[in-house]
Structure formats: structure tokens, C-alpha cells
Design a protein around this motif. Structure first.
Motif, short mmCIF file in Angstrom:
data_model
loop_
_atom_site.label_atom_id
_atom_site.label_comp_id
_atom_site.label_asym_id
_atom_site.label_seq_id
_atom_site.Cartn_x
_atom_site.Cartn_y
_atom_site.Cartn_z
N VAL A 19 -33.78 12.07 103.11
CA VAL A 19 -33.82 12.52 101.72
C VAL A 19 -35.27 12.78 101.32
O VAL A 19 -36.12 11.89 101.46
CB VAL A 19 -33.18 11.48 100.78
CG1 VAL A 19 -33.41 11.87 99.31
CG2 VAL A 19 -31.69 11.35 101.07
N GLU A 20 -35.55 14.00 100.85
CA GLU A 20 -36.90 14.28 100.38
C GLU A 20 -37.06 13.75 98.97
O GLU A 20 -36.22 13.97 98.09
CB GLU A 20 -37.21 15.78 100.41
CG GLU A 20 -38.62 16.06 99.91
CD GLU A 20 -39.19 17.43 100.27
OE1 GLU A 20 -38.51 18.19 100.97
OE2 GLU A 20 -40.33 17.70 99.84
N CYS A 21 -38.18 13.07 98.75
CA CYS A 21 -38.44 12.38 97.48
C CYS A 21 -39.69 12.96 96.82
O CYS A 21 -40.74 13.09 97.46
CB CYS A 21 -38.66 10.89 97.73
SG CYS A 21 -37.30 10.09 98.63
N ASP A 22 -39.58 13.30 95.56
CA ASP A 22 -40.73 13.79 94.79
C ASP A 22 -41.45 12.59 94.18
O ASP A 22 -41.05 12.07 93.15
CB ASP A 22 -40.25 14.75 93.71
CG ASP A 22 -41.40 15.35 92.89
OD1 ASP A 22 -42.58 14.99 93.14
OD2 ASP A 22 -41.13 16.17 92.01
N THR A 23 -42.49 12.15 94.85
CA THR A 23 -43.21 10.95 94.40
C THR A 23 -44.44 11.30 93.56
O THR A 23 -45.32 10.46 93.37
CB THR A 23 -43.64 10.11 95.62
OG1 THR A 23 -44.49 10.91 96.45
CG2 THR A 23 -42.44 9.64 96.41
N GLY A 55 -33.03 6.15 92.39
CA GLY A 55 -31.58 6.16 92.22
C GLY A 55 -30.96 7.46 92.71
O GLY A 55 -29.89 7.46 93.35
N ALA A 56 -31.63 8.56 92.44
CA ALA A 56 -31.14 9.86 92.94
C ALA A 56 -31.22 9.92 94.46
O ALA A 56 -30.37 10.53 95.11
CB ALA A 56 -31.93 11.00 92.31
N ALA A 57 -32.25 9.27 95.03
CA ALA A 57 -32.36 9.21 96.50
C ALA A 57 -31.17 8.46 97.09
O ALA A 57 -30.57 8.89 98.09
CB ALA A 57 -33.68 8.56 96.91
N LEU A 58 -30.83 7.36 96.45
CA LEU A 58 -29.69 6.57 96.94
C LEU A 58 -28.40 7.37 96.85
O LEU A 58 -27.60 7.38 97.80
CB LEU A 58 -29.58 5.28 96.11
CG LEU A 58 -28.39 4.38 96.47
CD1 LEU A 58 -28.49 3.87 97.90
CD2 LEU A 58 -28.30 3.21 95.49
N ALA A 59 -28.20 8.04 95.72
CA ALA A 59 -26.97 8.82 95.55
C ALA A 59 -26.87 9.92 96.61
O ALA A 59 -25.79 10.14 97.19
CB ALA A 59 -26.94 9.43 94.15
N ALA A 65 -28.35 9.94 99.55
CA ALA A 65 -28.15 9.29 100.86
C ALA A 65 -26.67 8.95 101.04
O ALA A 65 -26.11 9.13 102.14
CB ALA A 65 -29.00 8.03 100.96
N GLN A 66 -26.04 8.48 99.97
CA GLN A 66 -24.60 8.16 100.06
C GLN A 66 -23.78 9.42 100.33
O GLN A 66 -22.80 9.38 101.08
CB GLN A 66 -24.16 7.44 98.78
CG GLN A 66 -24.75 6.03 98.70
CD GLN A 66 -24.60 5.37 97.34
OE1 GLN A 66 -24.61 6.04 96.31
NE2 GLN A 66 -24.49 4.03 97.34
N THR A 67 -24.20 10.53 99.74
CA THR A 67 -23.52 11.81 100.02
C THR A 67 -23.69 12.18 101.49
O THR A 67 -22.74 12.63 102.15
CB THR A 67 -24.10 12.92 99.12
OG1 THR A 67 -23.90 12.56 97.76
CG2 THR A 67 -23.43 14.26 99.40
N ILE A 68 -24.92 12.01 102.02
CA ILE A 68 -25.17 12.33 103.43
C ILE A 68 -24.31 11.46 104.33
O ILE A 68 -23.68 11.94 105.28
CB ILE A 68 -26.67 12.14 103.75
CG1 ILE A 68 -27.51 13.19 103.01
CG2 ILE A 68 -26.92 12.21 105.25
CD1 ILE A 68 -29.01 12.92 103.00
N ILE A 69 -24.29 10.17 104.01
CA ILE A 69 -23.51 9.23 104.83
C ILE A 69 -22.03 9.60 104.83
O ILE A 69 -21.33 9.48 105.85
CB ILE A 69 -23.73 7.79 104.30
CG1 ILE A 69 -25.17 7.35 104.61
CG2 ILE A 69 -22.73 6.81 104.92
CD1 ILE A 69 -25.62 6.12 103.84
N ALA A 70 -21.57 10.13 103.70
CA ALA A 70 -20.15 10.50 103.59
C ALA A 70 -19.85 11.88 104.15
O ALA A 70 -18.69 12.30 104.17
CB ALA A 70 -19.73 10.45 102.12
N SER A 71 -20.89 12.58 104.62
CA SER A 71 -20.70 13.97 105.05
C SER A 71 -20.50 14.06 106.55
O SER A 71 -21.36 13.59 107.32
CB SER A 71 -21.92 14.82 104.66
OG SER A 71 -22.05 14.88 103.25
N PRO A 72 -19.41 14.67 107.01
CA PRO A 72 -19.19 14.84 108.44
C PRO A 72 -20.34 15.59 109.10
O PRO A 72 -20.89 16.53 108.52
CB PRO A 72 -17.90 15.68 108.51
CG PRO A 72 -17.23 15.45 107.19
CD PRO A 72 -18.31 15.22 106.19
N GLY A 73 -20.70 15.16 110.28
CA GLY A 73 -21.72 15.87 111.05
C GLY A 73 -23.14 15.43 110.76
O GLY A 73 -24.06 15.88 111.44
#
Lengths: 353, 353
Positions: A131-135, A146-150, A152-160
């Protein structure tokens, strides 16, 4: 051997002793800070320097474009991070082909980007995504831990797709803010039970503060191999560290205070990076490059005690920003001790897409 | 046919209808003003457009670098003016080889430059030389009509050289001062009994004032074939005349007001030319390109009533300065009516020396 003053100008010279010293110094610093080094090849665009950094201990390379990744994969580099959102059918297919033959991970900062990646990689060899983060840079990146976590959860739930961690390119000088952002994010991920294998940050301007990068596991400097006038201004280098120079010839001297060289914006680029003038001339520190046309550079030599360079004289210039300079030249000349060692094609030059 | 939205980005598109209309309009204007046209190929770097201008009535081409001249000679262009002081043994030998196979004339603004030319061309096929005059640009060129006369007399006295006239690149907007300078010089030459076969001036910013160029016999526009945002600002074109666009894709939309495209300074260049922002987006005139990194462009879309472009959307950008843009891309895409006609290599790209 060819002495460099026999080269036709404008030409890019790379001082190998300095470039190699810069590679070694950064690797040693990263080792001391407990950080893995993943140098960005955008600066040199040469497989040989990518490999040289790996031979010294780098874990792999960073690339900014698929075209750069393809060149480096063709040259035998097997581990790379592509720090760019890959969007669109054509690029996604190229990424899939790359993922079949090397270890390549990418970044994402939106659900749209993740959806495209997942649609492409589902059912095949999985793709690692950070996840790219604008720091603080104000460019790409999710806007909060929080947006990074959300995402990441989308990535984890994404096939492939496999979630591999967090990536940031911090604004120059804002490494402490970036470190705090990443620390908060890591704590949030851990509280959610999500492992963060890689936390990668970068930037040559703050490379000697990499030991203050907090939870980061990896550092991605690019310019450090050559250094340039902007890095000297940032305090990251001295002029004696600068390995890349643009060799130019004085072609006109229309007034006592004005000299014209055959290097303009097509050799030095128009990048100012907050500086005044277009480069530094070690042999004439009082000469100022006050203007660039495409093929002409205008020097104010009125401050030179000796009158400055004369018509026909070759001068070496440390540019404001070395990275786009190498993108303008088909070849660079590798030099050691003032002697030309080899002229090499800039393999990943112009790989814009 | 490929629709252009299938192209991988960033990519350069050339609208053929617009480019051809620009060529025709300039030739007609020059004809009306009684001026010969000698277009500068630095903008497009393509033999086909050099030939197209000649087919419409141009007397030849202008080149800025020996490498450009070599590419154009290889492609069959036989009449060119190289508006650059040629200095140094390597370049002089290349110039001599060119002079054997095409009509090529060069400029000089110093006795040193003339001496090098004469030493190279004495005893062989003579070289035509024009005196470069600084009529207000503050770049190369002799500083007064008297100095022009003195240098012309040196050329006339130099074995191997033939004096062919006066050349200037006037500062934008200063065409009246340039015309007066050249008129004074011509009168001085005539009083000295020296013929001035060619008086050549140029510049797209003032192309529609070419009829006020006074004693000039020839005009050398470059940017006019593509036009760009700087020419619109100068009043030389409208956005509807702009033939070159950079096609980019929105790859990130981190905040409602910020969108990121995959075209940065390696696609658009950092050239500002006095403008604010880095290009104009016809489809989103209220979007501002507020920043460029090497591979990212940052858009402020907060002023777009419809929210601006979305992730994955392709947008066409009219750059500030089209000439260095074509120098960054190995290929450009020729388009007519929104359809891709042909993808061509930029033959003289990167011919820096």
C-alpha cells in the motif's frame, strides 16, 4: 585510452571511483542502521549499476516504470519493486508477463487499482502488493493509517494478490513525520492482526537520516549513486561526491561577461529543484549558468577572476538533477582517473511507459 | 485502425490535420510577405515533416546540431542551415563530410570559430558562413553591425569560406529592434561594397509579424508546426492550432482535489517559459497541472465542476513547450480524426552533438 577532452560534446561522464564509493557508503550506512537497501535505478538506468549495488548487499532494485522493469529483467535482475500504480489493460498484461519470470511487487493506493490487479492476477501466479502511503509528499498514496489498513484488507480479500506491506516516498526533510506515520500504521495493522512484512521508505536527500526511519525495514535511494547539485544543497553530498558531470564546450563569448556553451535544456534539463541557476562548474566556481535554451547554456562569467573559460574550452558541469539528464542521452561515458574506460548505452533511457 | 485510447501512456500524439494546416498557413504568410521559409526541424525531428515543408515551398531546413543535420541528410534533405557555432576537431570533420554531400551553411560569431572553419575547409569544397548577430536575445552573436562587418571581412579573407549573410534569432516580441539592427547592418555592408545574399531571422512567437522583418530575406520558425501552450500565451496560436498532445492516464486520486497522472517531467519536461503550471488539458480546462516529479504529474482538480478525470481515464495535455517533449520520446503517434495512422520513430531525437 581516450582522454576525456577528446570526446565530442555535450557528453555525460560518470566517474566510476566516485559512483562506486557512493554505492559502498550507502550500503554500509544501511547495514549499520539495520535496513535493507533497494536502490532505485531511475538515476542510472544501467543494469551494471543495478547489479553492482546487489553485489554489495542490496536486496533488489526499485523501478518506476514497467519499461524499466522489463529492461532490468532482460539483463538478469530478479528482484524488483515497481513503485507506481499500474492501471490499464496493456500495462497489466505486461506486469503479468514480468511476474512470471522475476520477483516483482507493485504498489496501490486505491480500490480501483487493486481491482485491476486482482482481475489480472486471479488464477495465476500471485502478485505481491504494497500500500502506498502519503506521509507528507502530497503525491500518490492513501491519506491515513486507517485508509492504509482498509486498502490492505481489500488486497488481502482480492484473488491473485498478496499483501506485502507499506511503501512511502517521503517529502525531503520530512523523514520524522514519515517515520511517525509509518509507526502509527504498523501499530494499527498489528492491532488488527495483519503482518506487515515490508515497510519501505526512501529518498537520497535524507539518506543519512535513514537510521531515524523508525519501523521501516527497507530504504530506496536513487540519486545517491551519482549525486548532484540539489543533493549538495540538501546536505546529502559534497561536490567531491558527484559522479556525473555533463561535459560541454564553450562555443561563443559574445561579451566579456557572457560565455555560451553547447549544453542547454536538452543536456542539463530545466529542473531547478528550488535552486538558482542550472548547474555548478567545479573548474570555475564563480561562473553562473544563468540561462538555458534547448541547445545553448548562457554563463555569466563576470565574477571569474581569470575571465572564465575561453572559446573551445571544455568544462564539466554538475547538473541540478542528475536523473533526468541520463534520460536525455543515448550513451554515457564511464571514466576513471580522467581516462575513458567505456561508453555504454543507457539501457532503460526513454522507457516512459 | 487503432483508436488512440488503446495506446499505452504516456504517449505523444500528433494531429496531422492540424500540423499540415500549420505548415500551409506559415508558408502562405511567408509567401505573402515575400520571405523565404526555412523551417527549423528541432521541433519535430522527423524527415517527413522536413520534406512536407519543402514540398509546400520552403527553401530548405534549419538544424541546430550536426547530429540533426546528419539524420536529415541521410533522409534525403539537401539544403540546410546549421545555426550553431561549430567548434572543435571532431565536429569540424563531421561538418566537412556533410558539406561534401549536401548544401549546408553554418554561422559564426567569433574569429576563433572562423579560424577553425577555415583551417578545415581550405583547399576543399568551400563552406558558406553567415555571421550570427545578437539583436537583443543576449545569447550568441556579434554585438553590433560594425562587429558583423568586421567578422564578415574576416570570413571573406579566410580560405575555404564564403560569406553568405547575416543570421539572428531575435528575442520574442523584439522583432522591431531586430529589424532595425539588421537594416543598419545591411546599410553598413552596402556602404562597404559587400553583398549580403541572405538575411535570416526567425521565431514562432513573432511569426505573424514576419512581414515586419524589414530587410530579412528568410524566416526560420520551428514550433509553428505543432504549436504549444507557450505559443498560445504569446498570441501566435490558439489551442485549436496545437497539434502535439501528451496522452496520459490518471493513476491515482488520493484526495478529492488531487489527481495524479503518469506523465511527469520525463514526458512534459520542466520547461515553464514564464508560465504557471505544466500544461493545458483541453477536456478539463479548469484542471491545473501544479507539479511534476519525474514520472508523476500532480493535478489540482478542485476547480473542475464535474470533479475532473477519474482513475483510469486518459487525458490529452498540450505541453508548455513541445520541442523538448519530442526529444524525450523514441516514437510519436500520428493521428487523424482521432484514429492512429502510424507510429514513427523520432529520427533526430537525442542527437545532442
Amino acid at each position: 585510452m581516450t582522454v576525456i577532452t577528446e570526446l565530442d560534446t555535450p557528453a555525460v561522464l560518470i566517474d566510476l571511483d566516485r559512483a562506486e564509493a557512493n554505492l559502498r557508503k550507502a550500503q554500509a550506512f544501511a547495514d549499520g542502521a539495520g535496513l535493507k537497501l533497494r536502490p532505485h535505478i531511475k538515476t542510472h538506468k544501467l543494469p551494471r549499476f543495478a547489479q553492482a549495488a546487489i553485489d554489495l548487499g542490496a536486496v533488489g532494485i526499485t523501478v518506476q516504470k514497467l519499461g524499466e522493469a522489463e529492461v532490468m529483467a532482460d539483463a538478469g535482475i530478479t528482484d524488483m519493486l515497481l513503485t507506481f500504480n499500474i492501471i490499464g489493460a496493456a500495462k497489466l498484461q505486461r506486469l503479468r508477463a514480468l511476474n512470471e519470470r522475476v520477483t516483482i511487487r507493485v504498489v496501490a493506493d486505491s480500490a480501483e487499482c487493486v481491482a485491476g490487479l486482482s482481475a489480472t492476477f486471479a488464477g495465476g501466479k500471485p502478485l505481491g502488493v504494497l500500500v502506498e502511503c502519503d506521509t507528507g509528499m502530497g503525491r500518490c498514496g492513501v491519506q491515513s493509517p486507517g485508509a492504509a489498513l482498509a486498502l490492505a484488507q481489500t488486497i488481502i480479500a482480492s484473488p491473485g494478490l498478496e499483501f506485502f506491506g507499506l511503501m512511502t516516498y517521503p517529502a525531503a526533510g520530512k523523514y520524522k513525520a514519515a517515520a511517525q506515520w509509518l509507526a502509527e500504521a504498523k501499530a494499527l495493522f498489528e492491532a488488527s492482526g495483519i503482518a506487515v512484512p515490508i515497510i519501505t521508505t526512501g529518498g537520497t536527500p535524507d539518506i543519512w537520516h535513514a537510521d531515524e526511519a523508525g519501523v521501516a525495514t527497507e530504504y530506496r535511494p536513487g540519486t545517491y549513486i551519482y549525486m548532484d547539485r540539489s543533493q549538495v544543497a540538501a546536505g546529502a553530498a559534497s561536490y567531491d561526491d558527484c559522479a556525473l558531470t555533463v561535459l560541454a564546450t564553450v562555443v561563443s563569448h559574445p561579451t566579456p561577461g557572457r560565455a555560451i556553451i553547447d549544453a542547454g535544456s536538452k543536456a542539463l534539463t530545466s529542473d531547478l529543484l528550488g535552486l538558482v541557476g542550472h548547474g555548478y562548474i567545479p573548474a570555475y566556481p564563480d561562473a553562473k549558468i544563468v540561462g538555458l535554451s534547448e541547445e545553448h547554456g548562457t554563463l555569466d562569467v563576470s565574477g571569474c577572476a581569470d575571465g572564465g573559460p575561453v572559446i573551445g574550452e571544455q568544462i564539466a558541469i554538475i547538473p541540478n538533477h542528475c536523473c533526468p539528464v541520463t534520460n536525455l542521452f543515448d550513451h554515457v561515458h564511464l571514466v576513471r582517473g580522467g581516462q575513458l574506460v567505456e561508453t555504454v548505452a543507457v539501457a532503460a533511457r526513454g522507457r516512459v511507459d
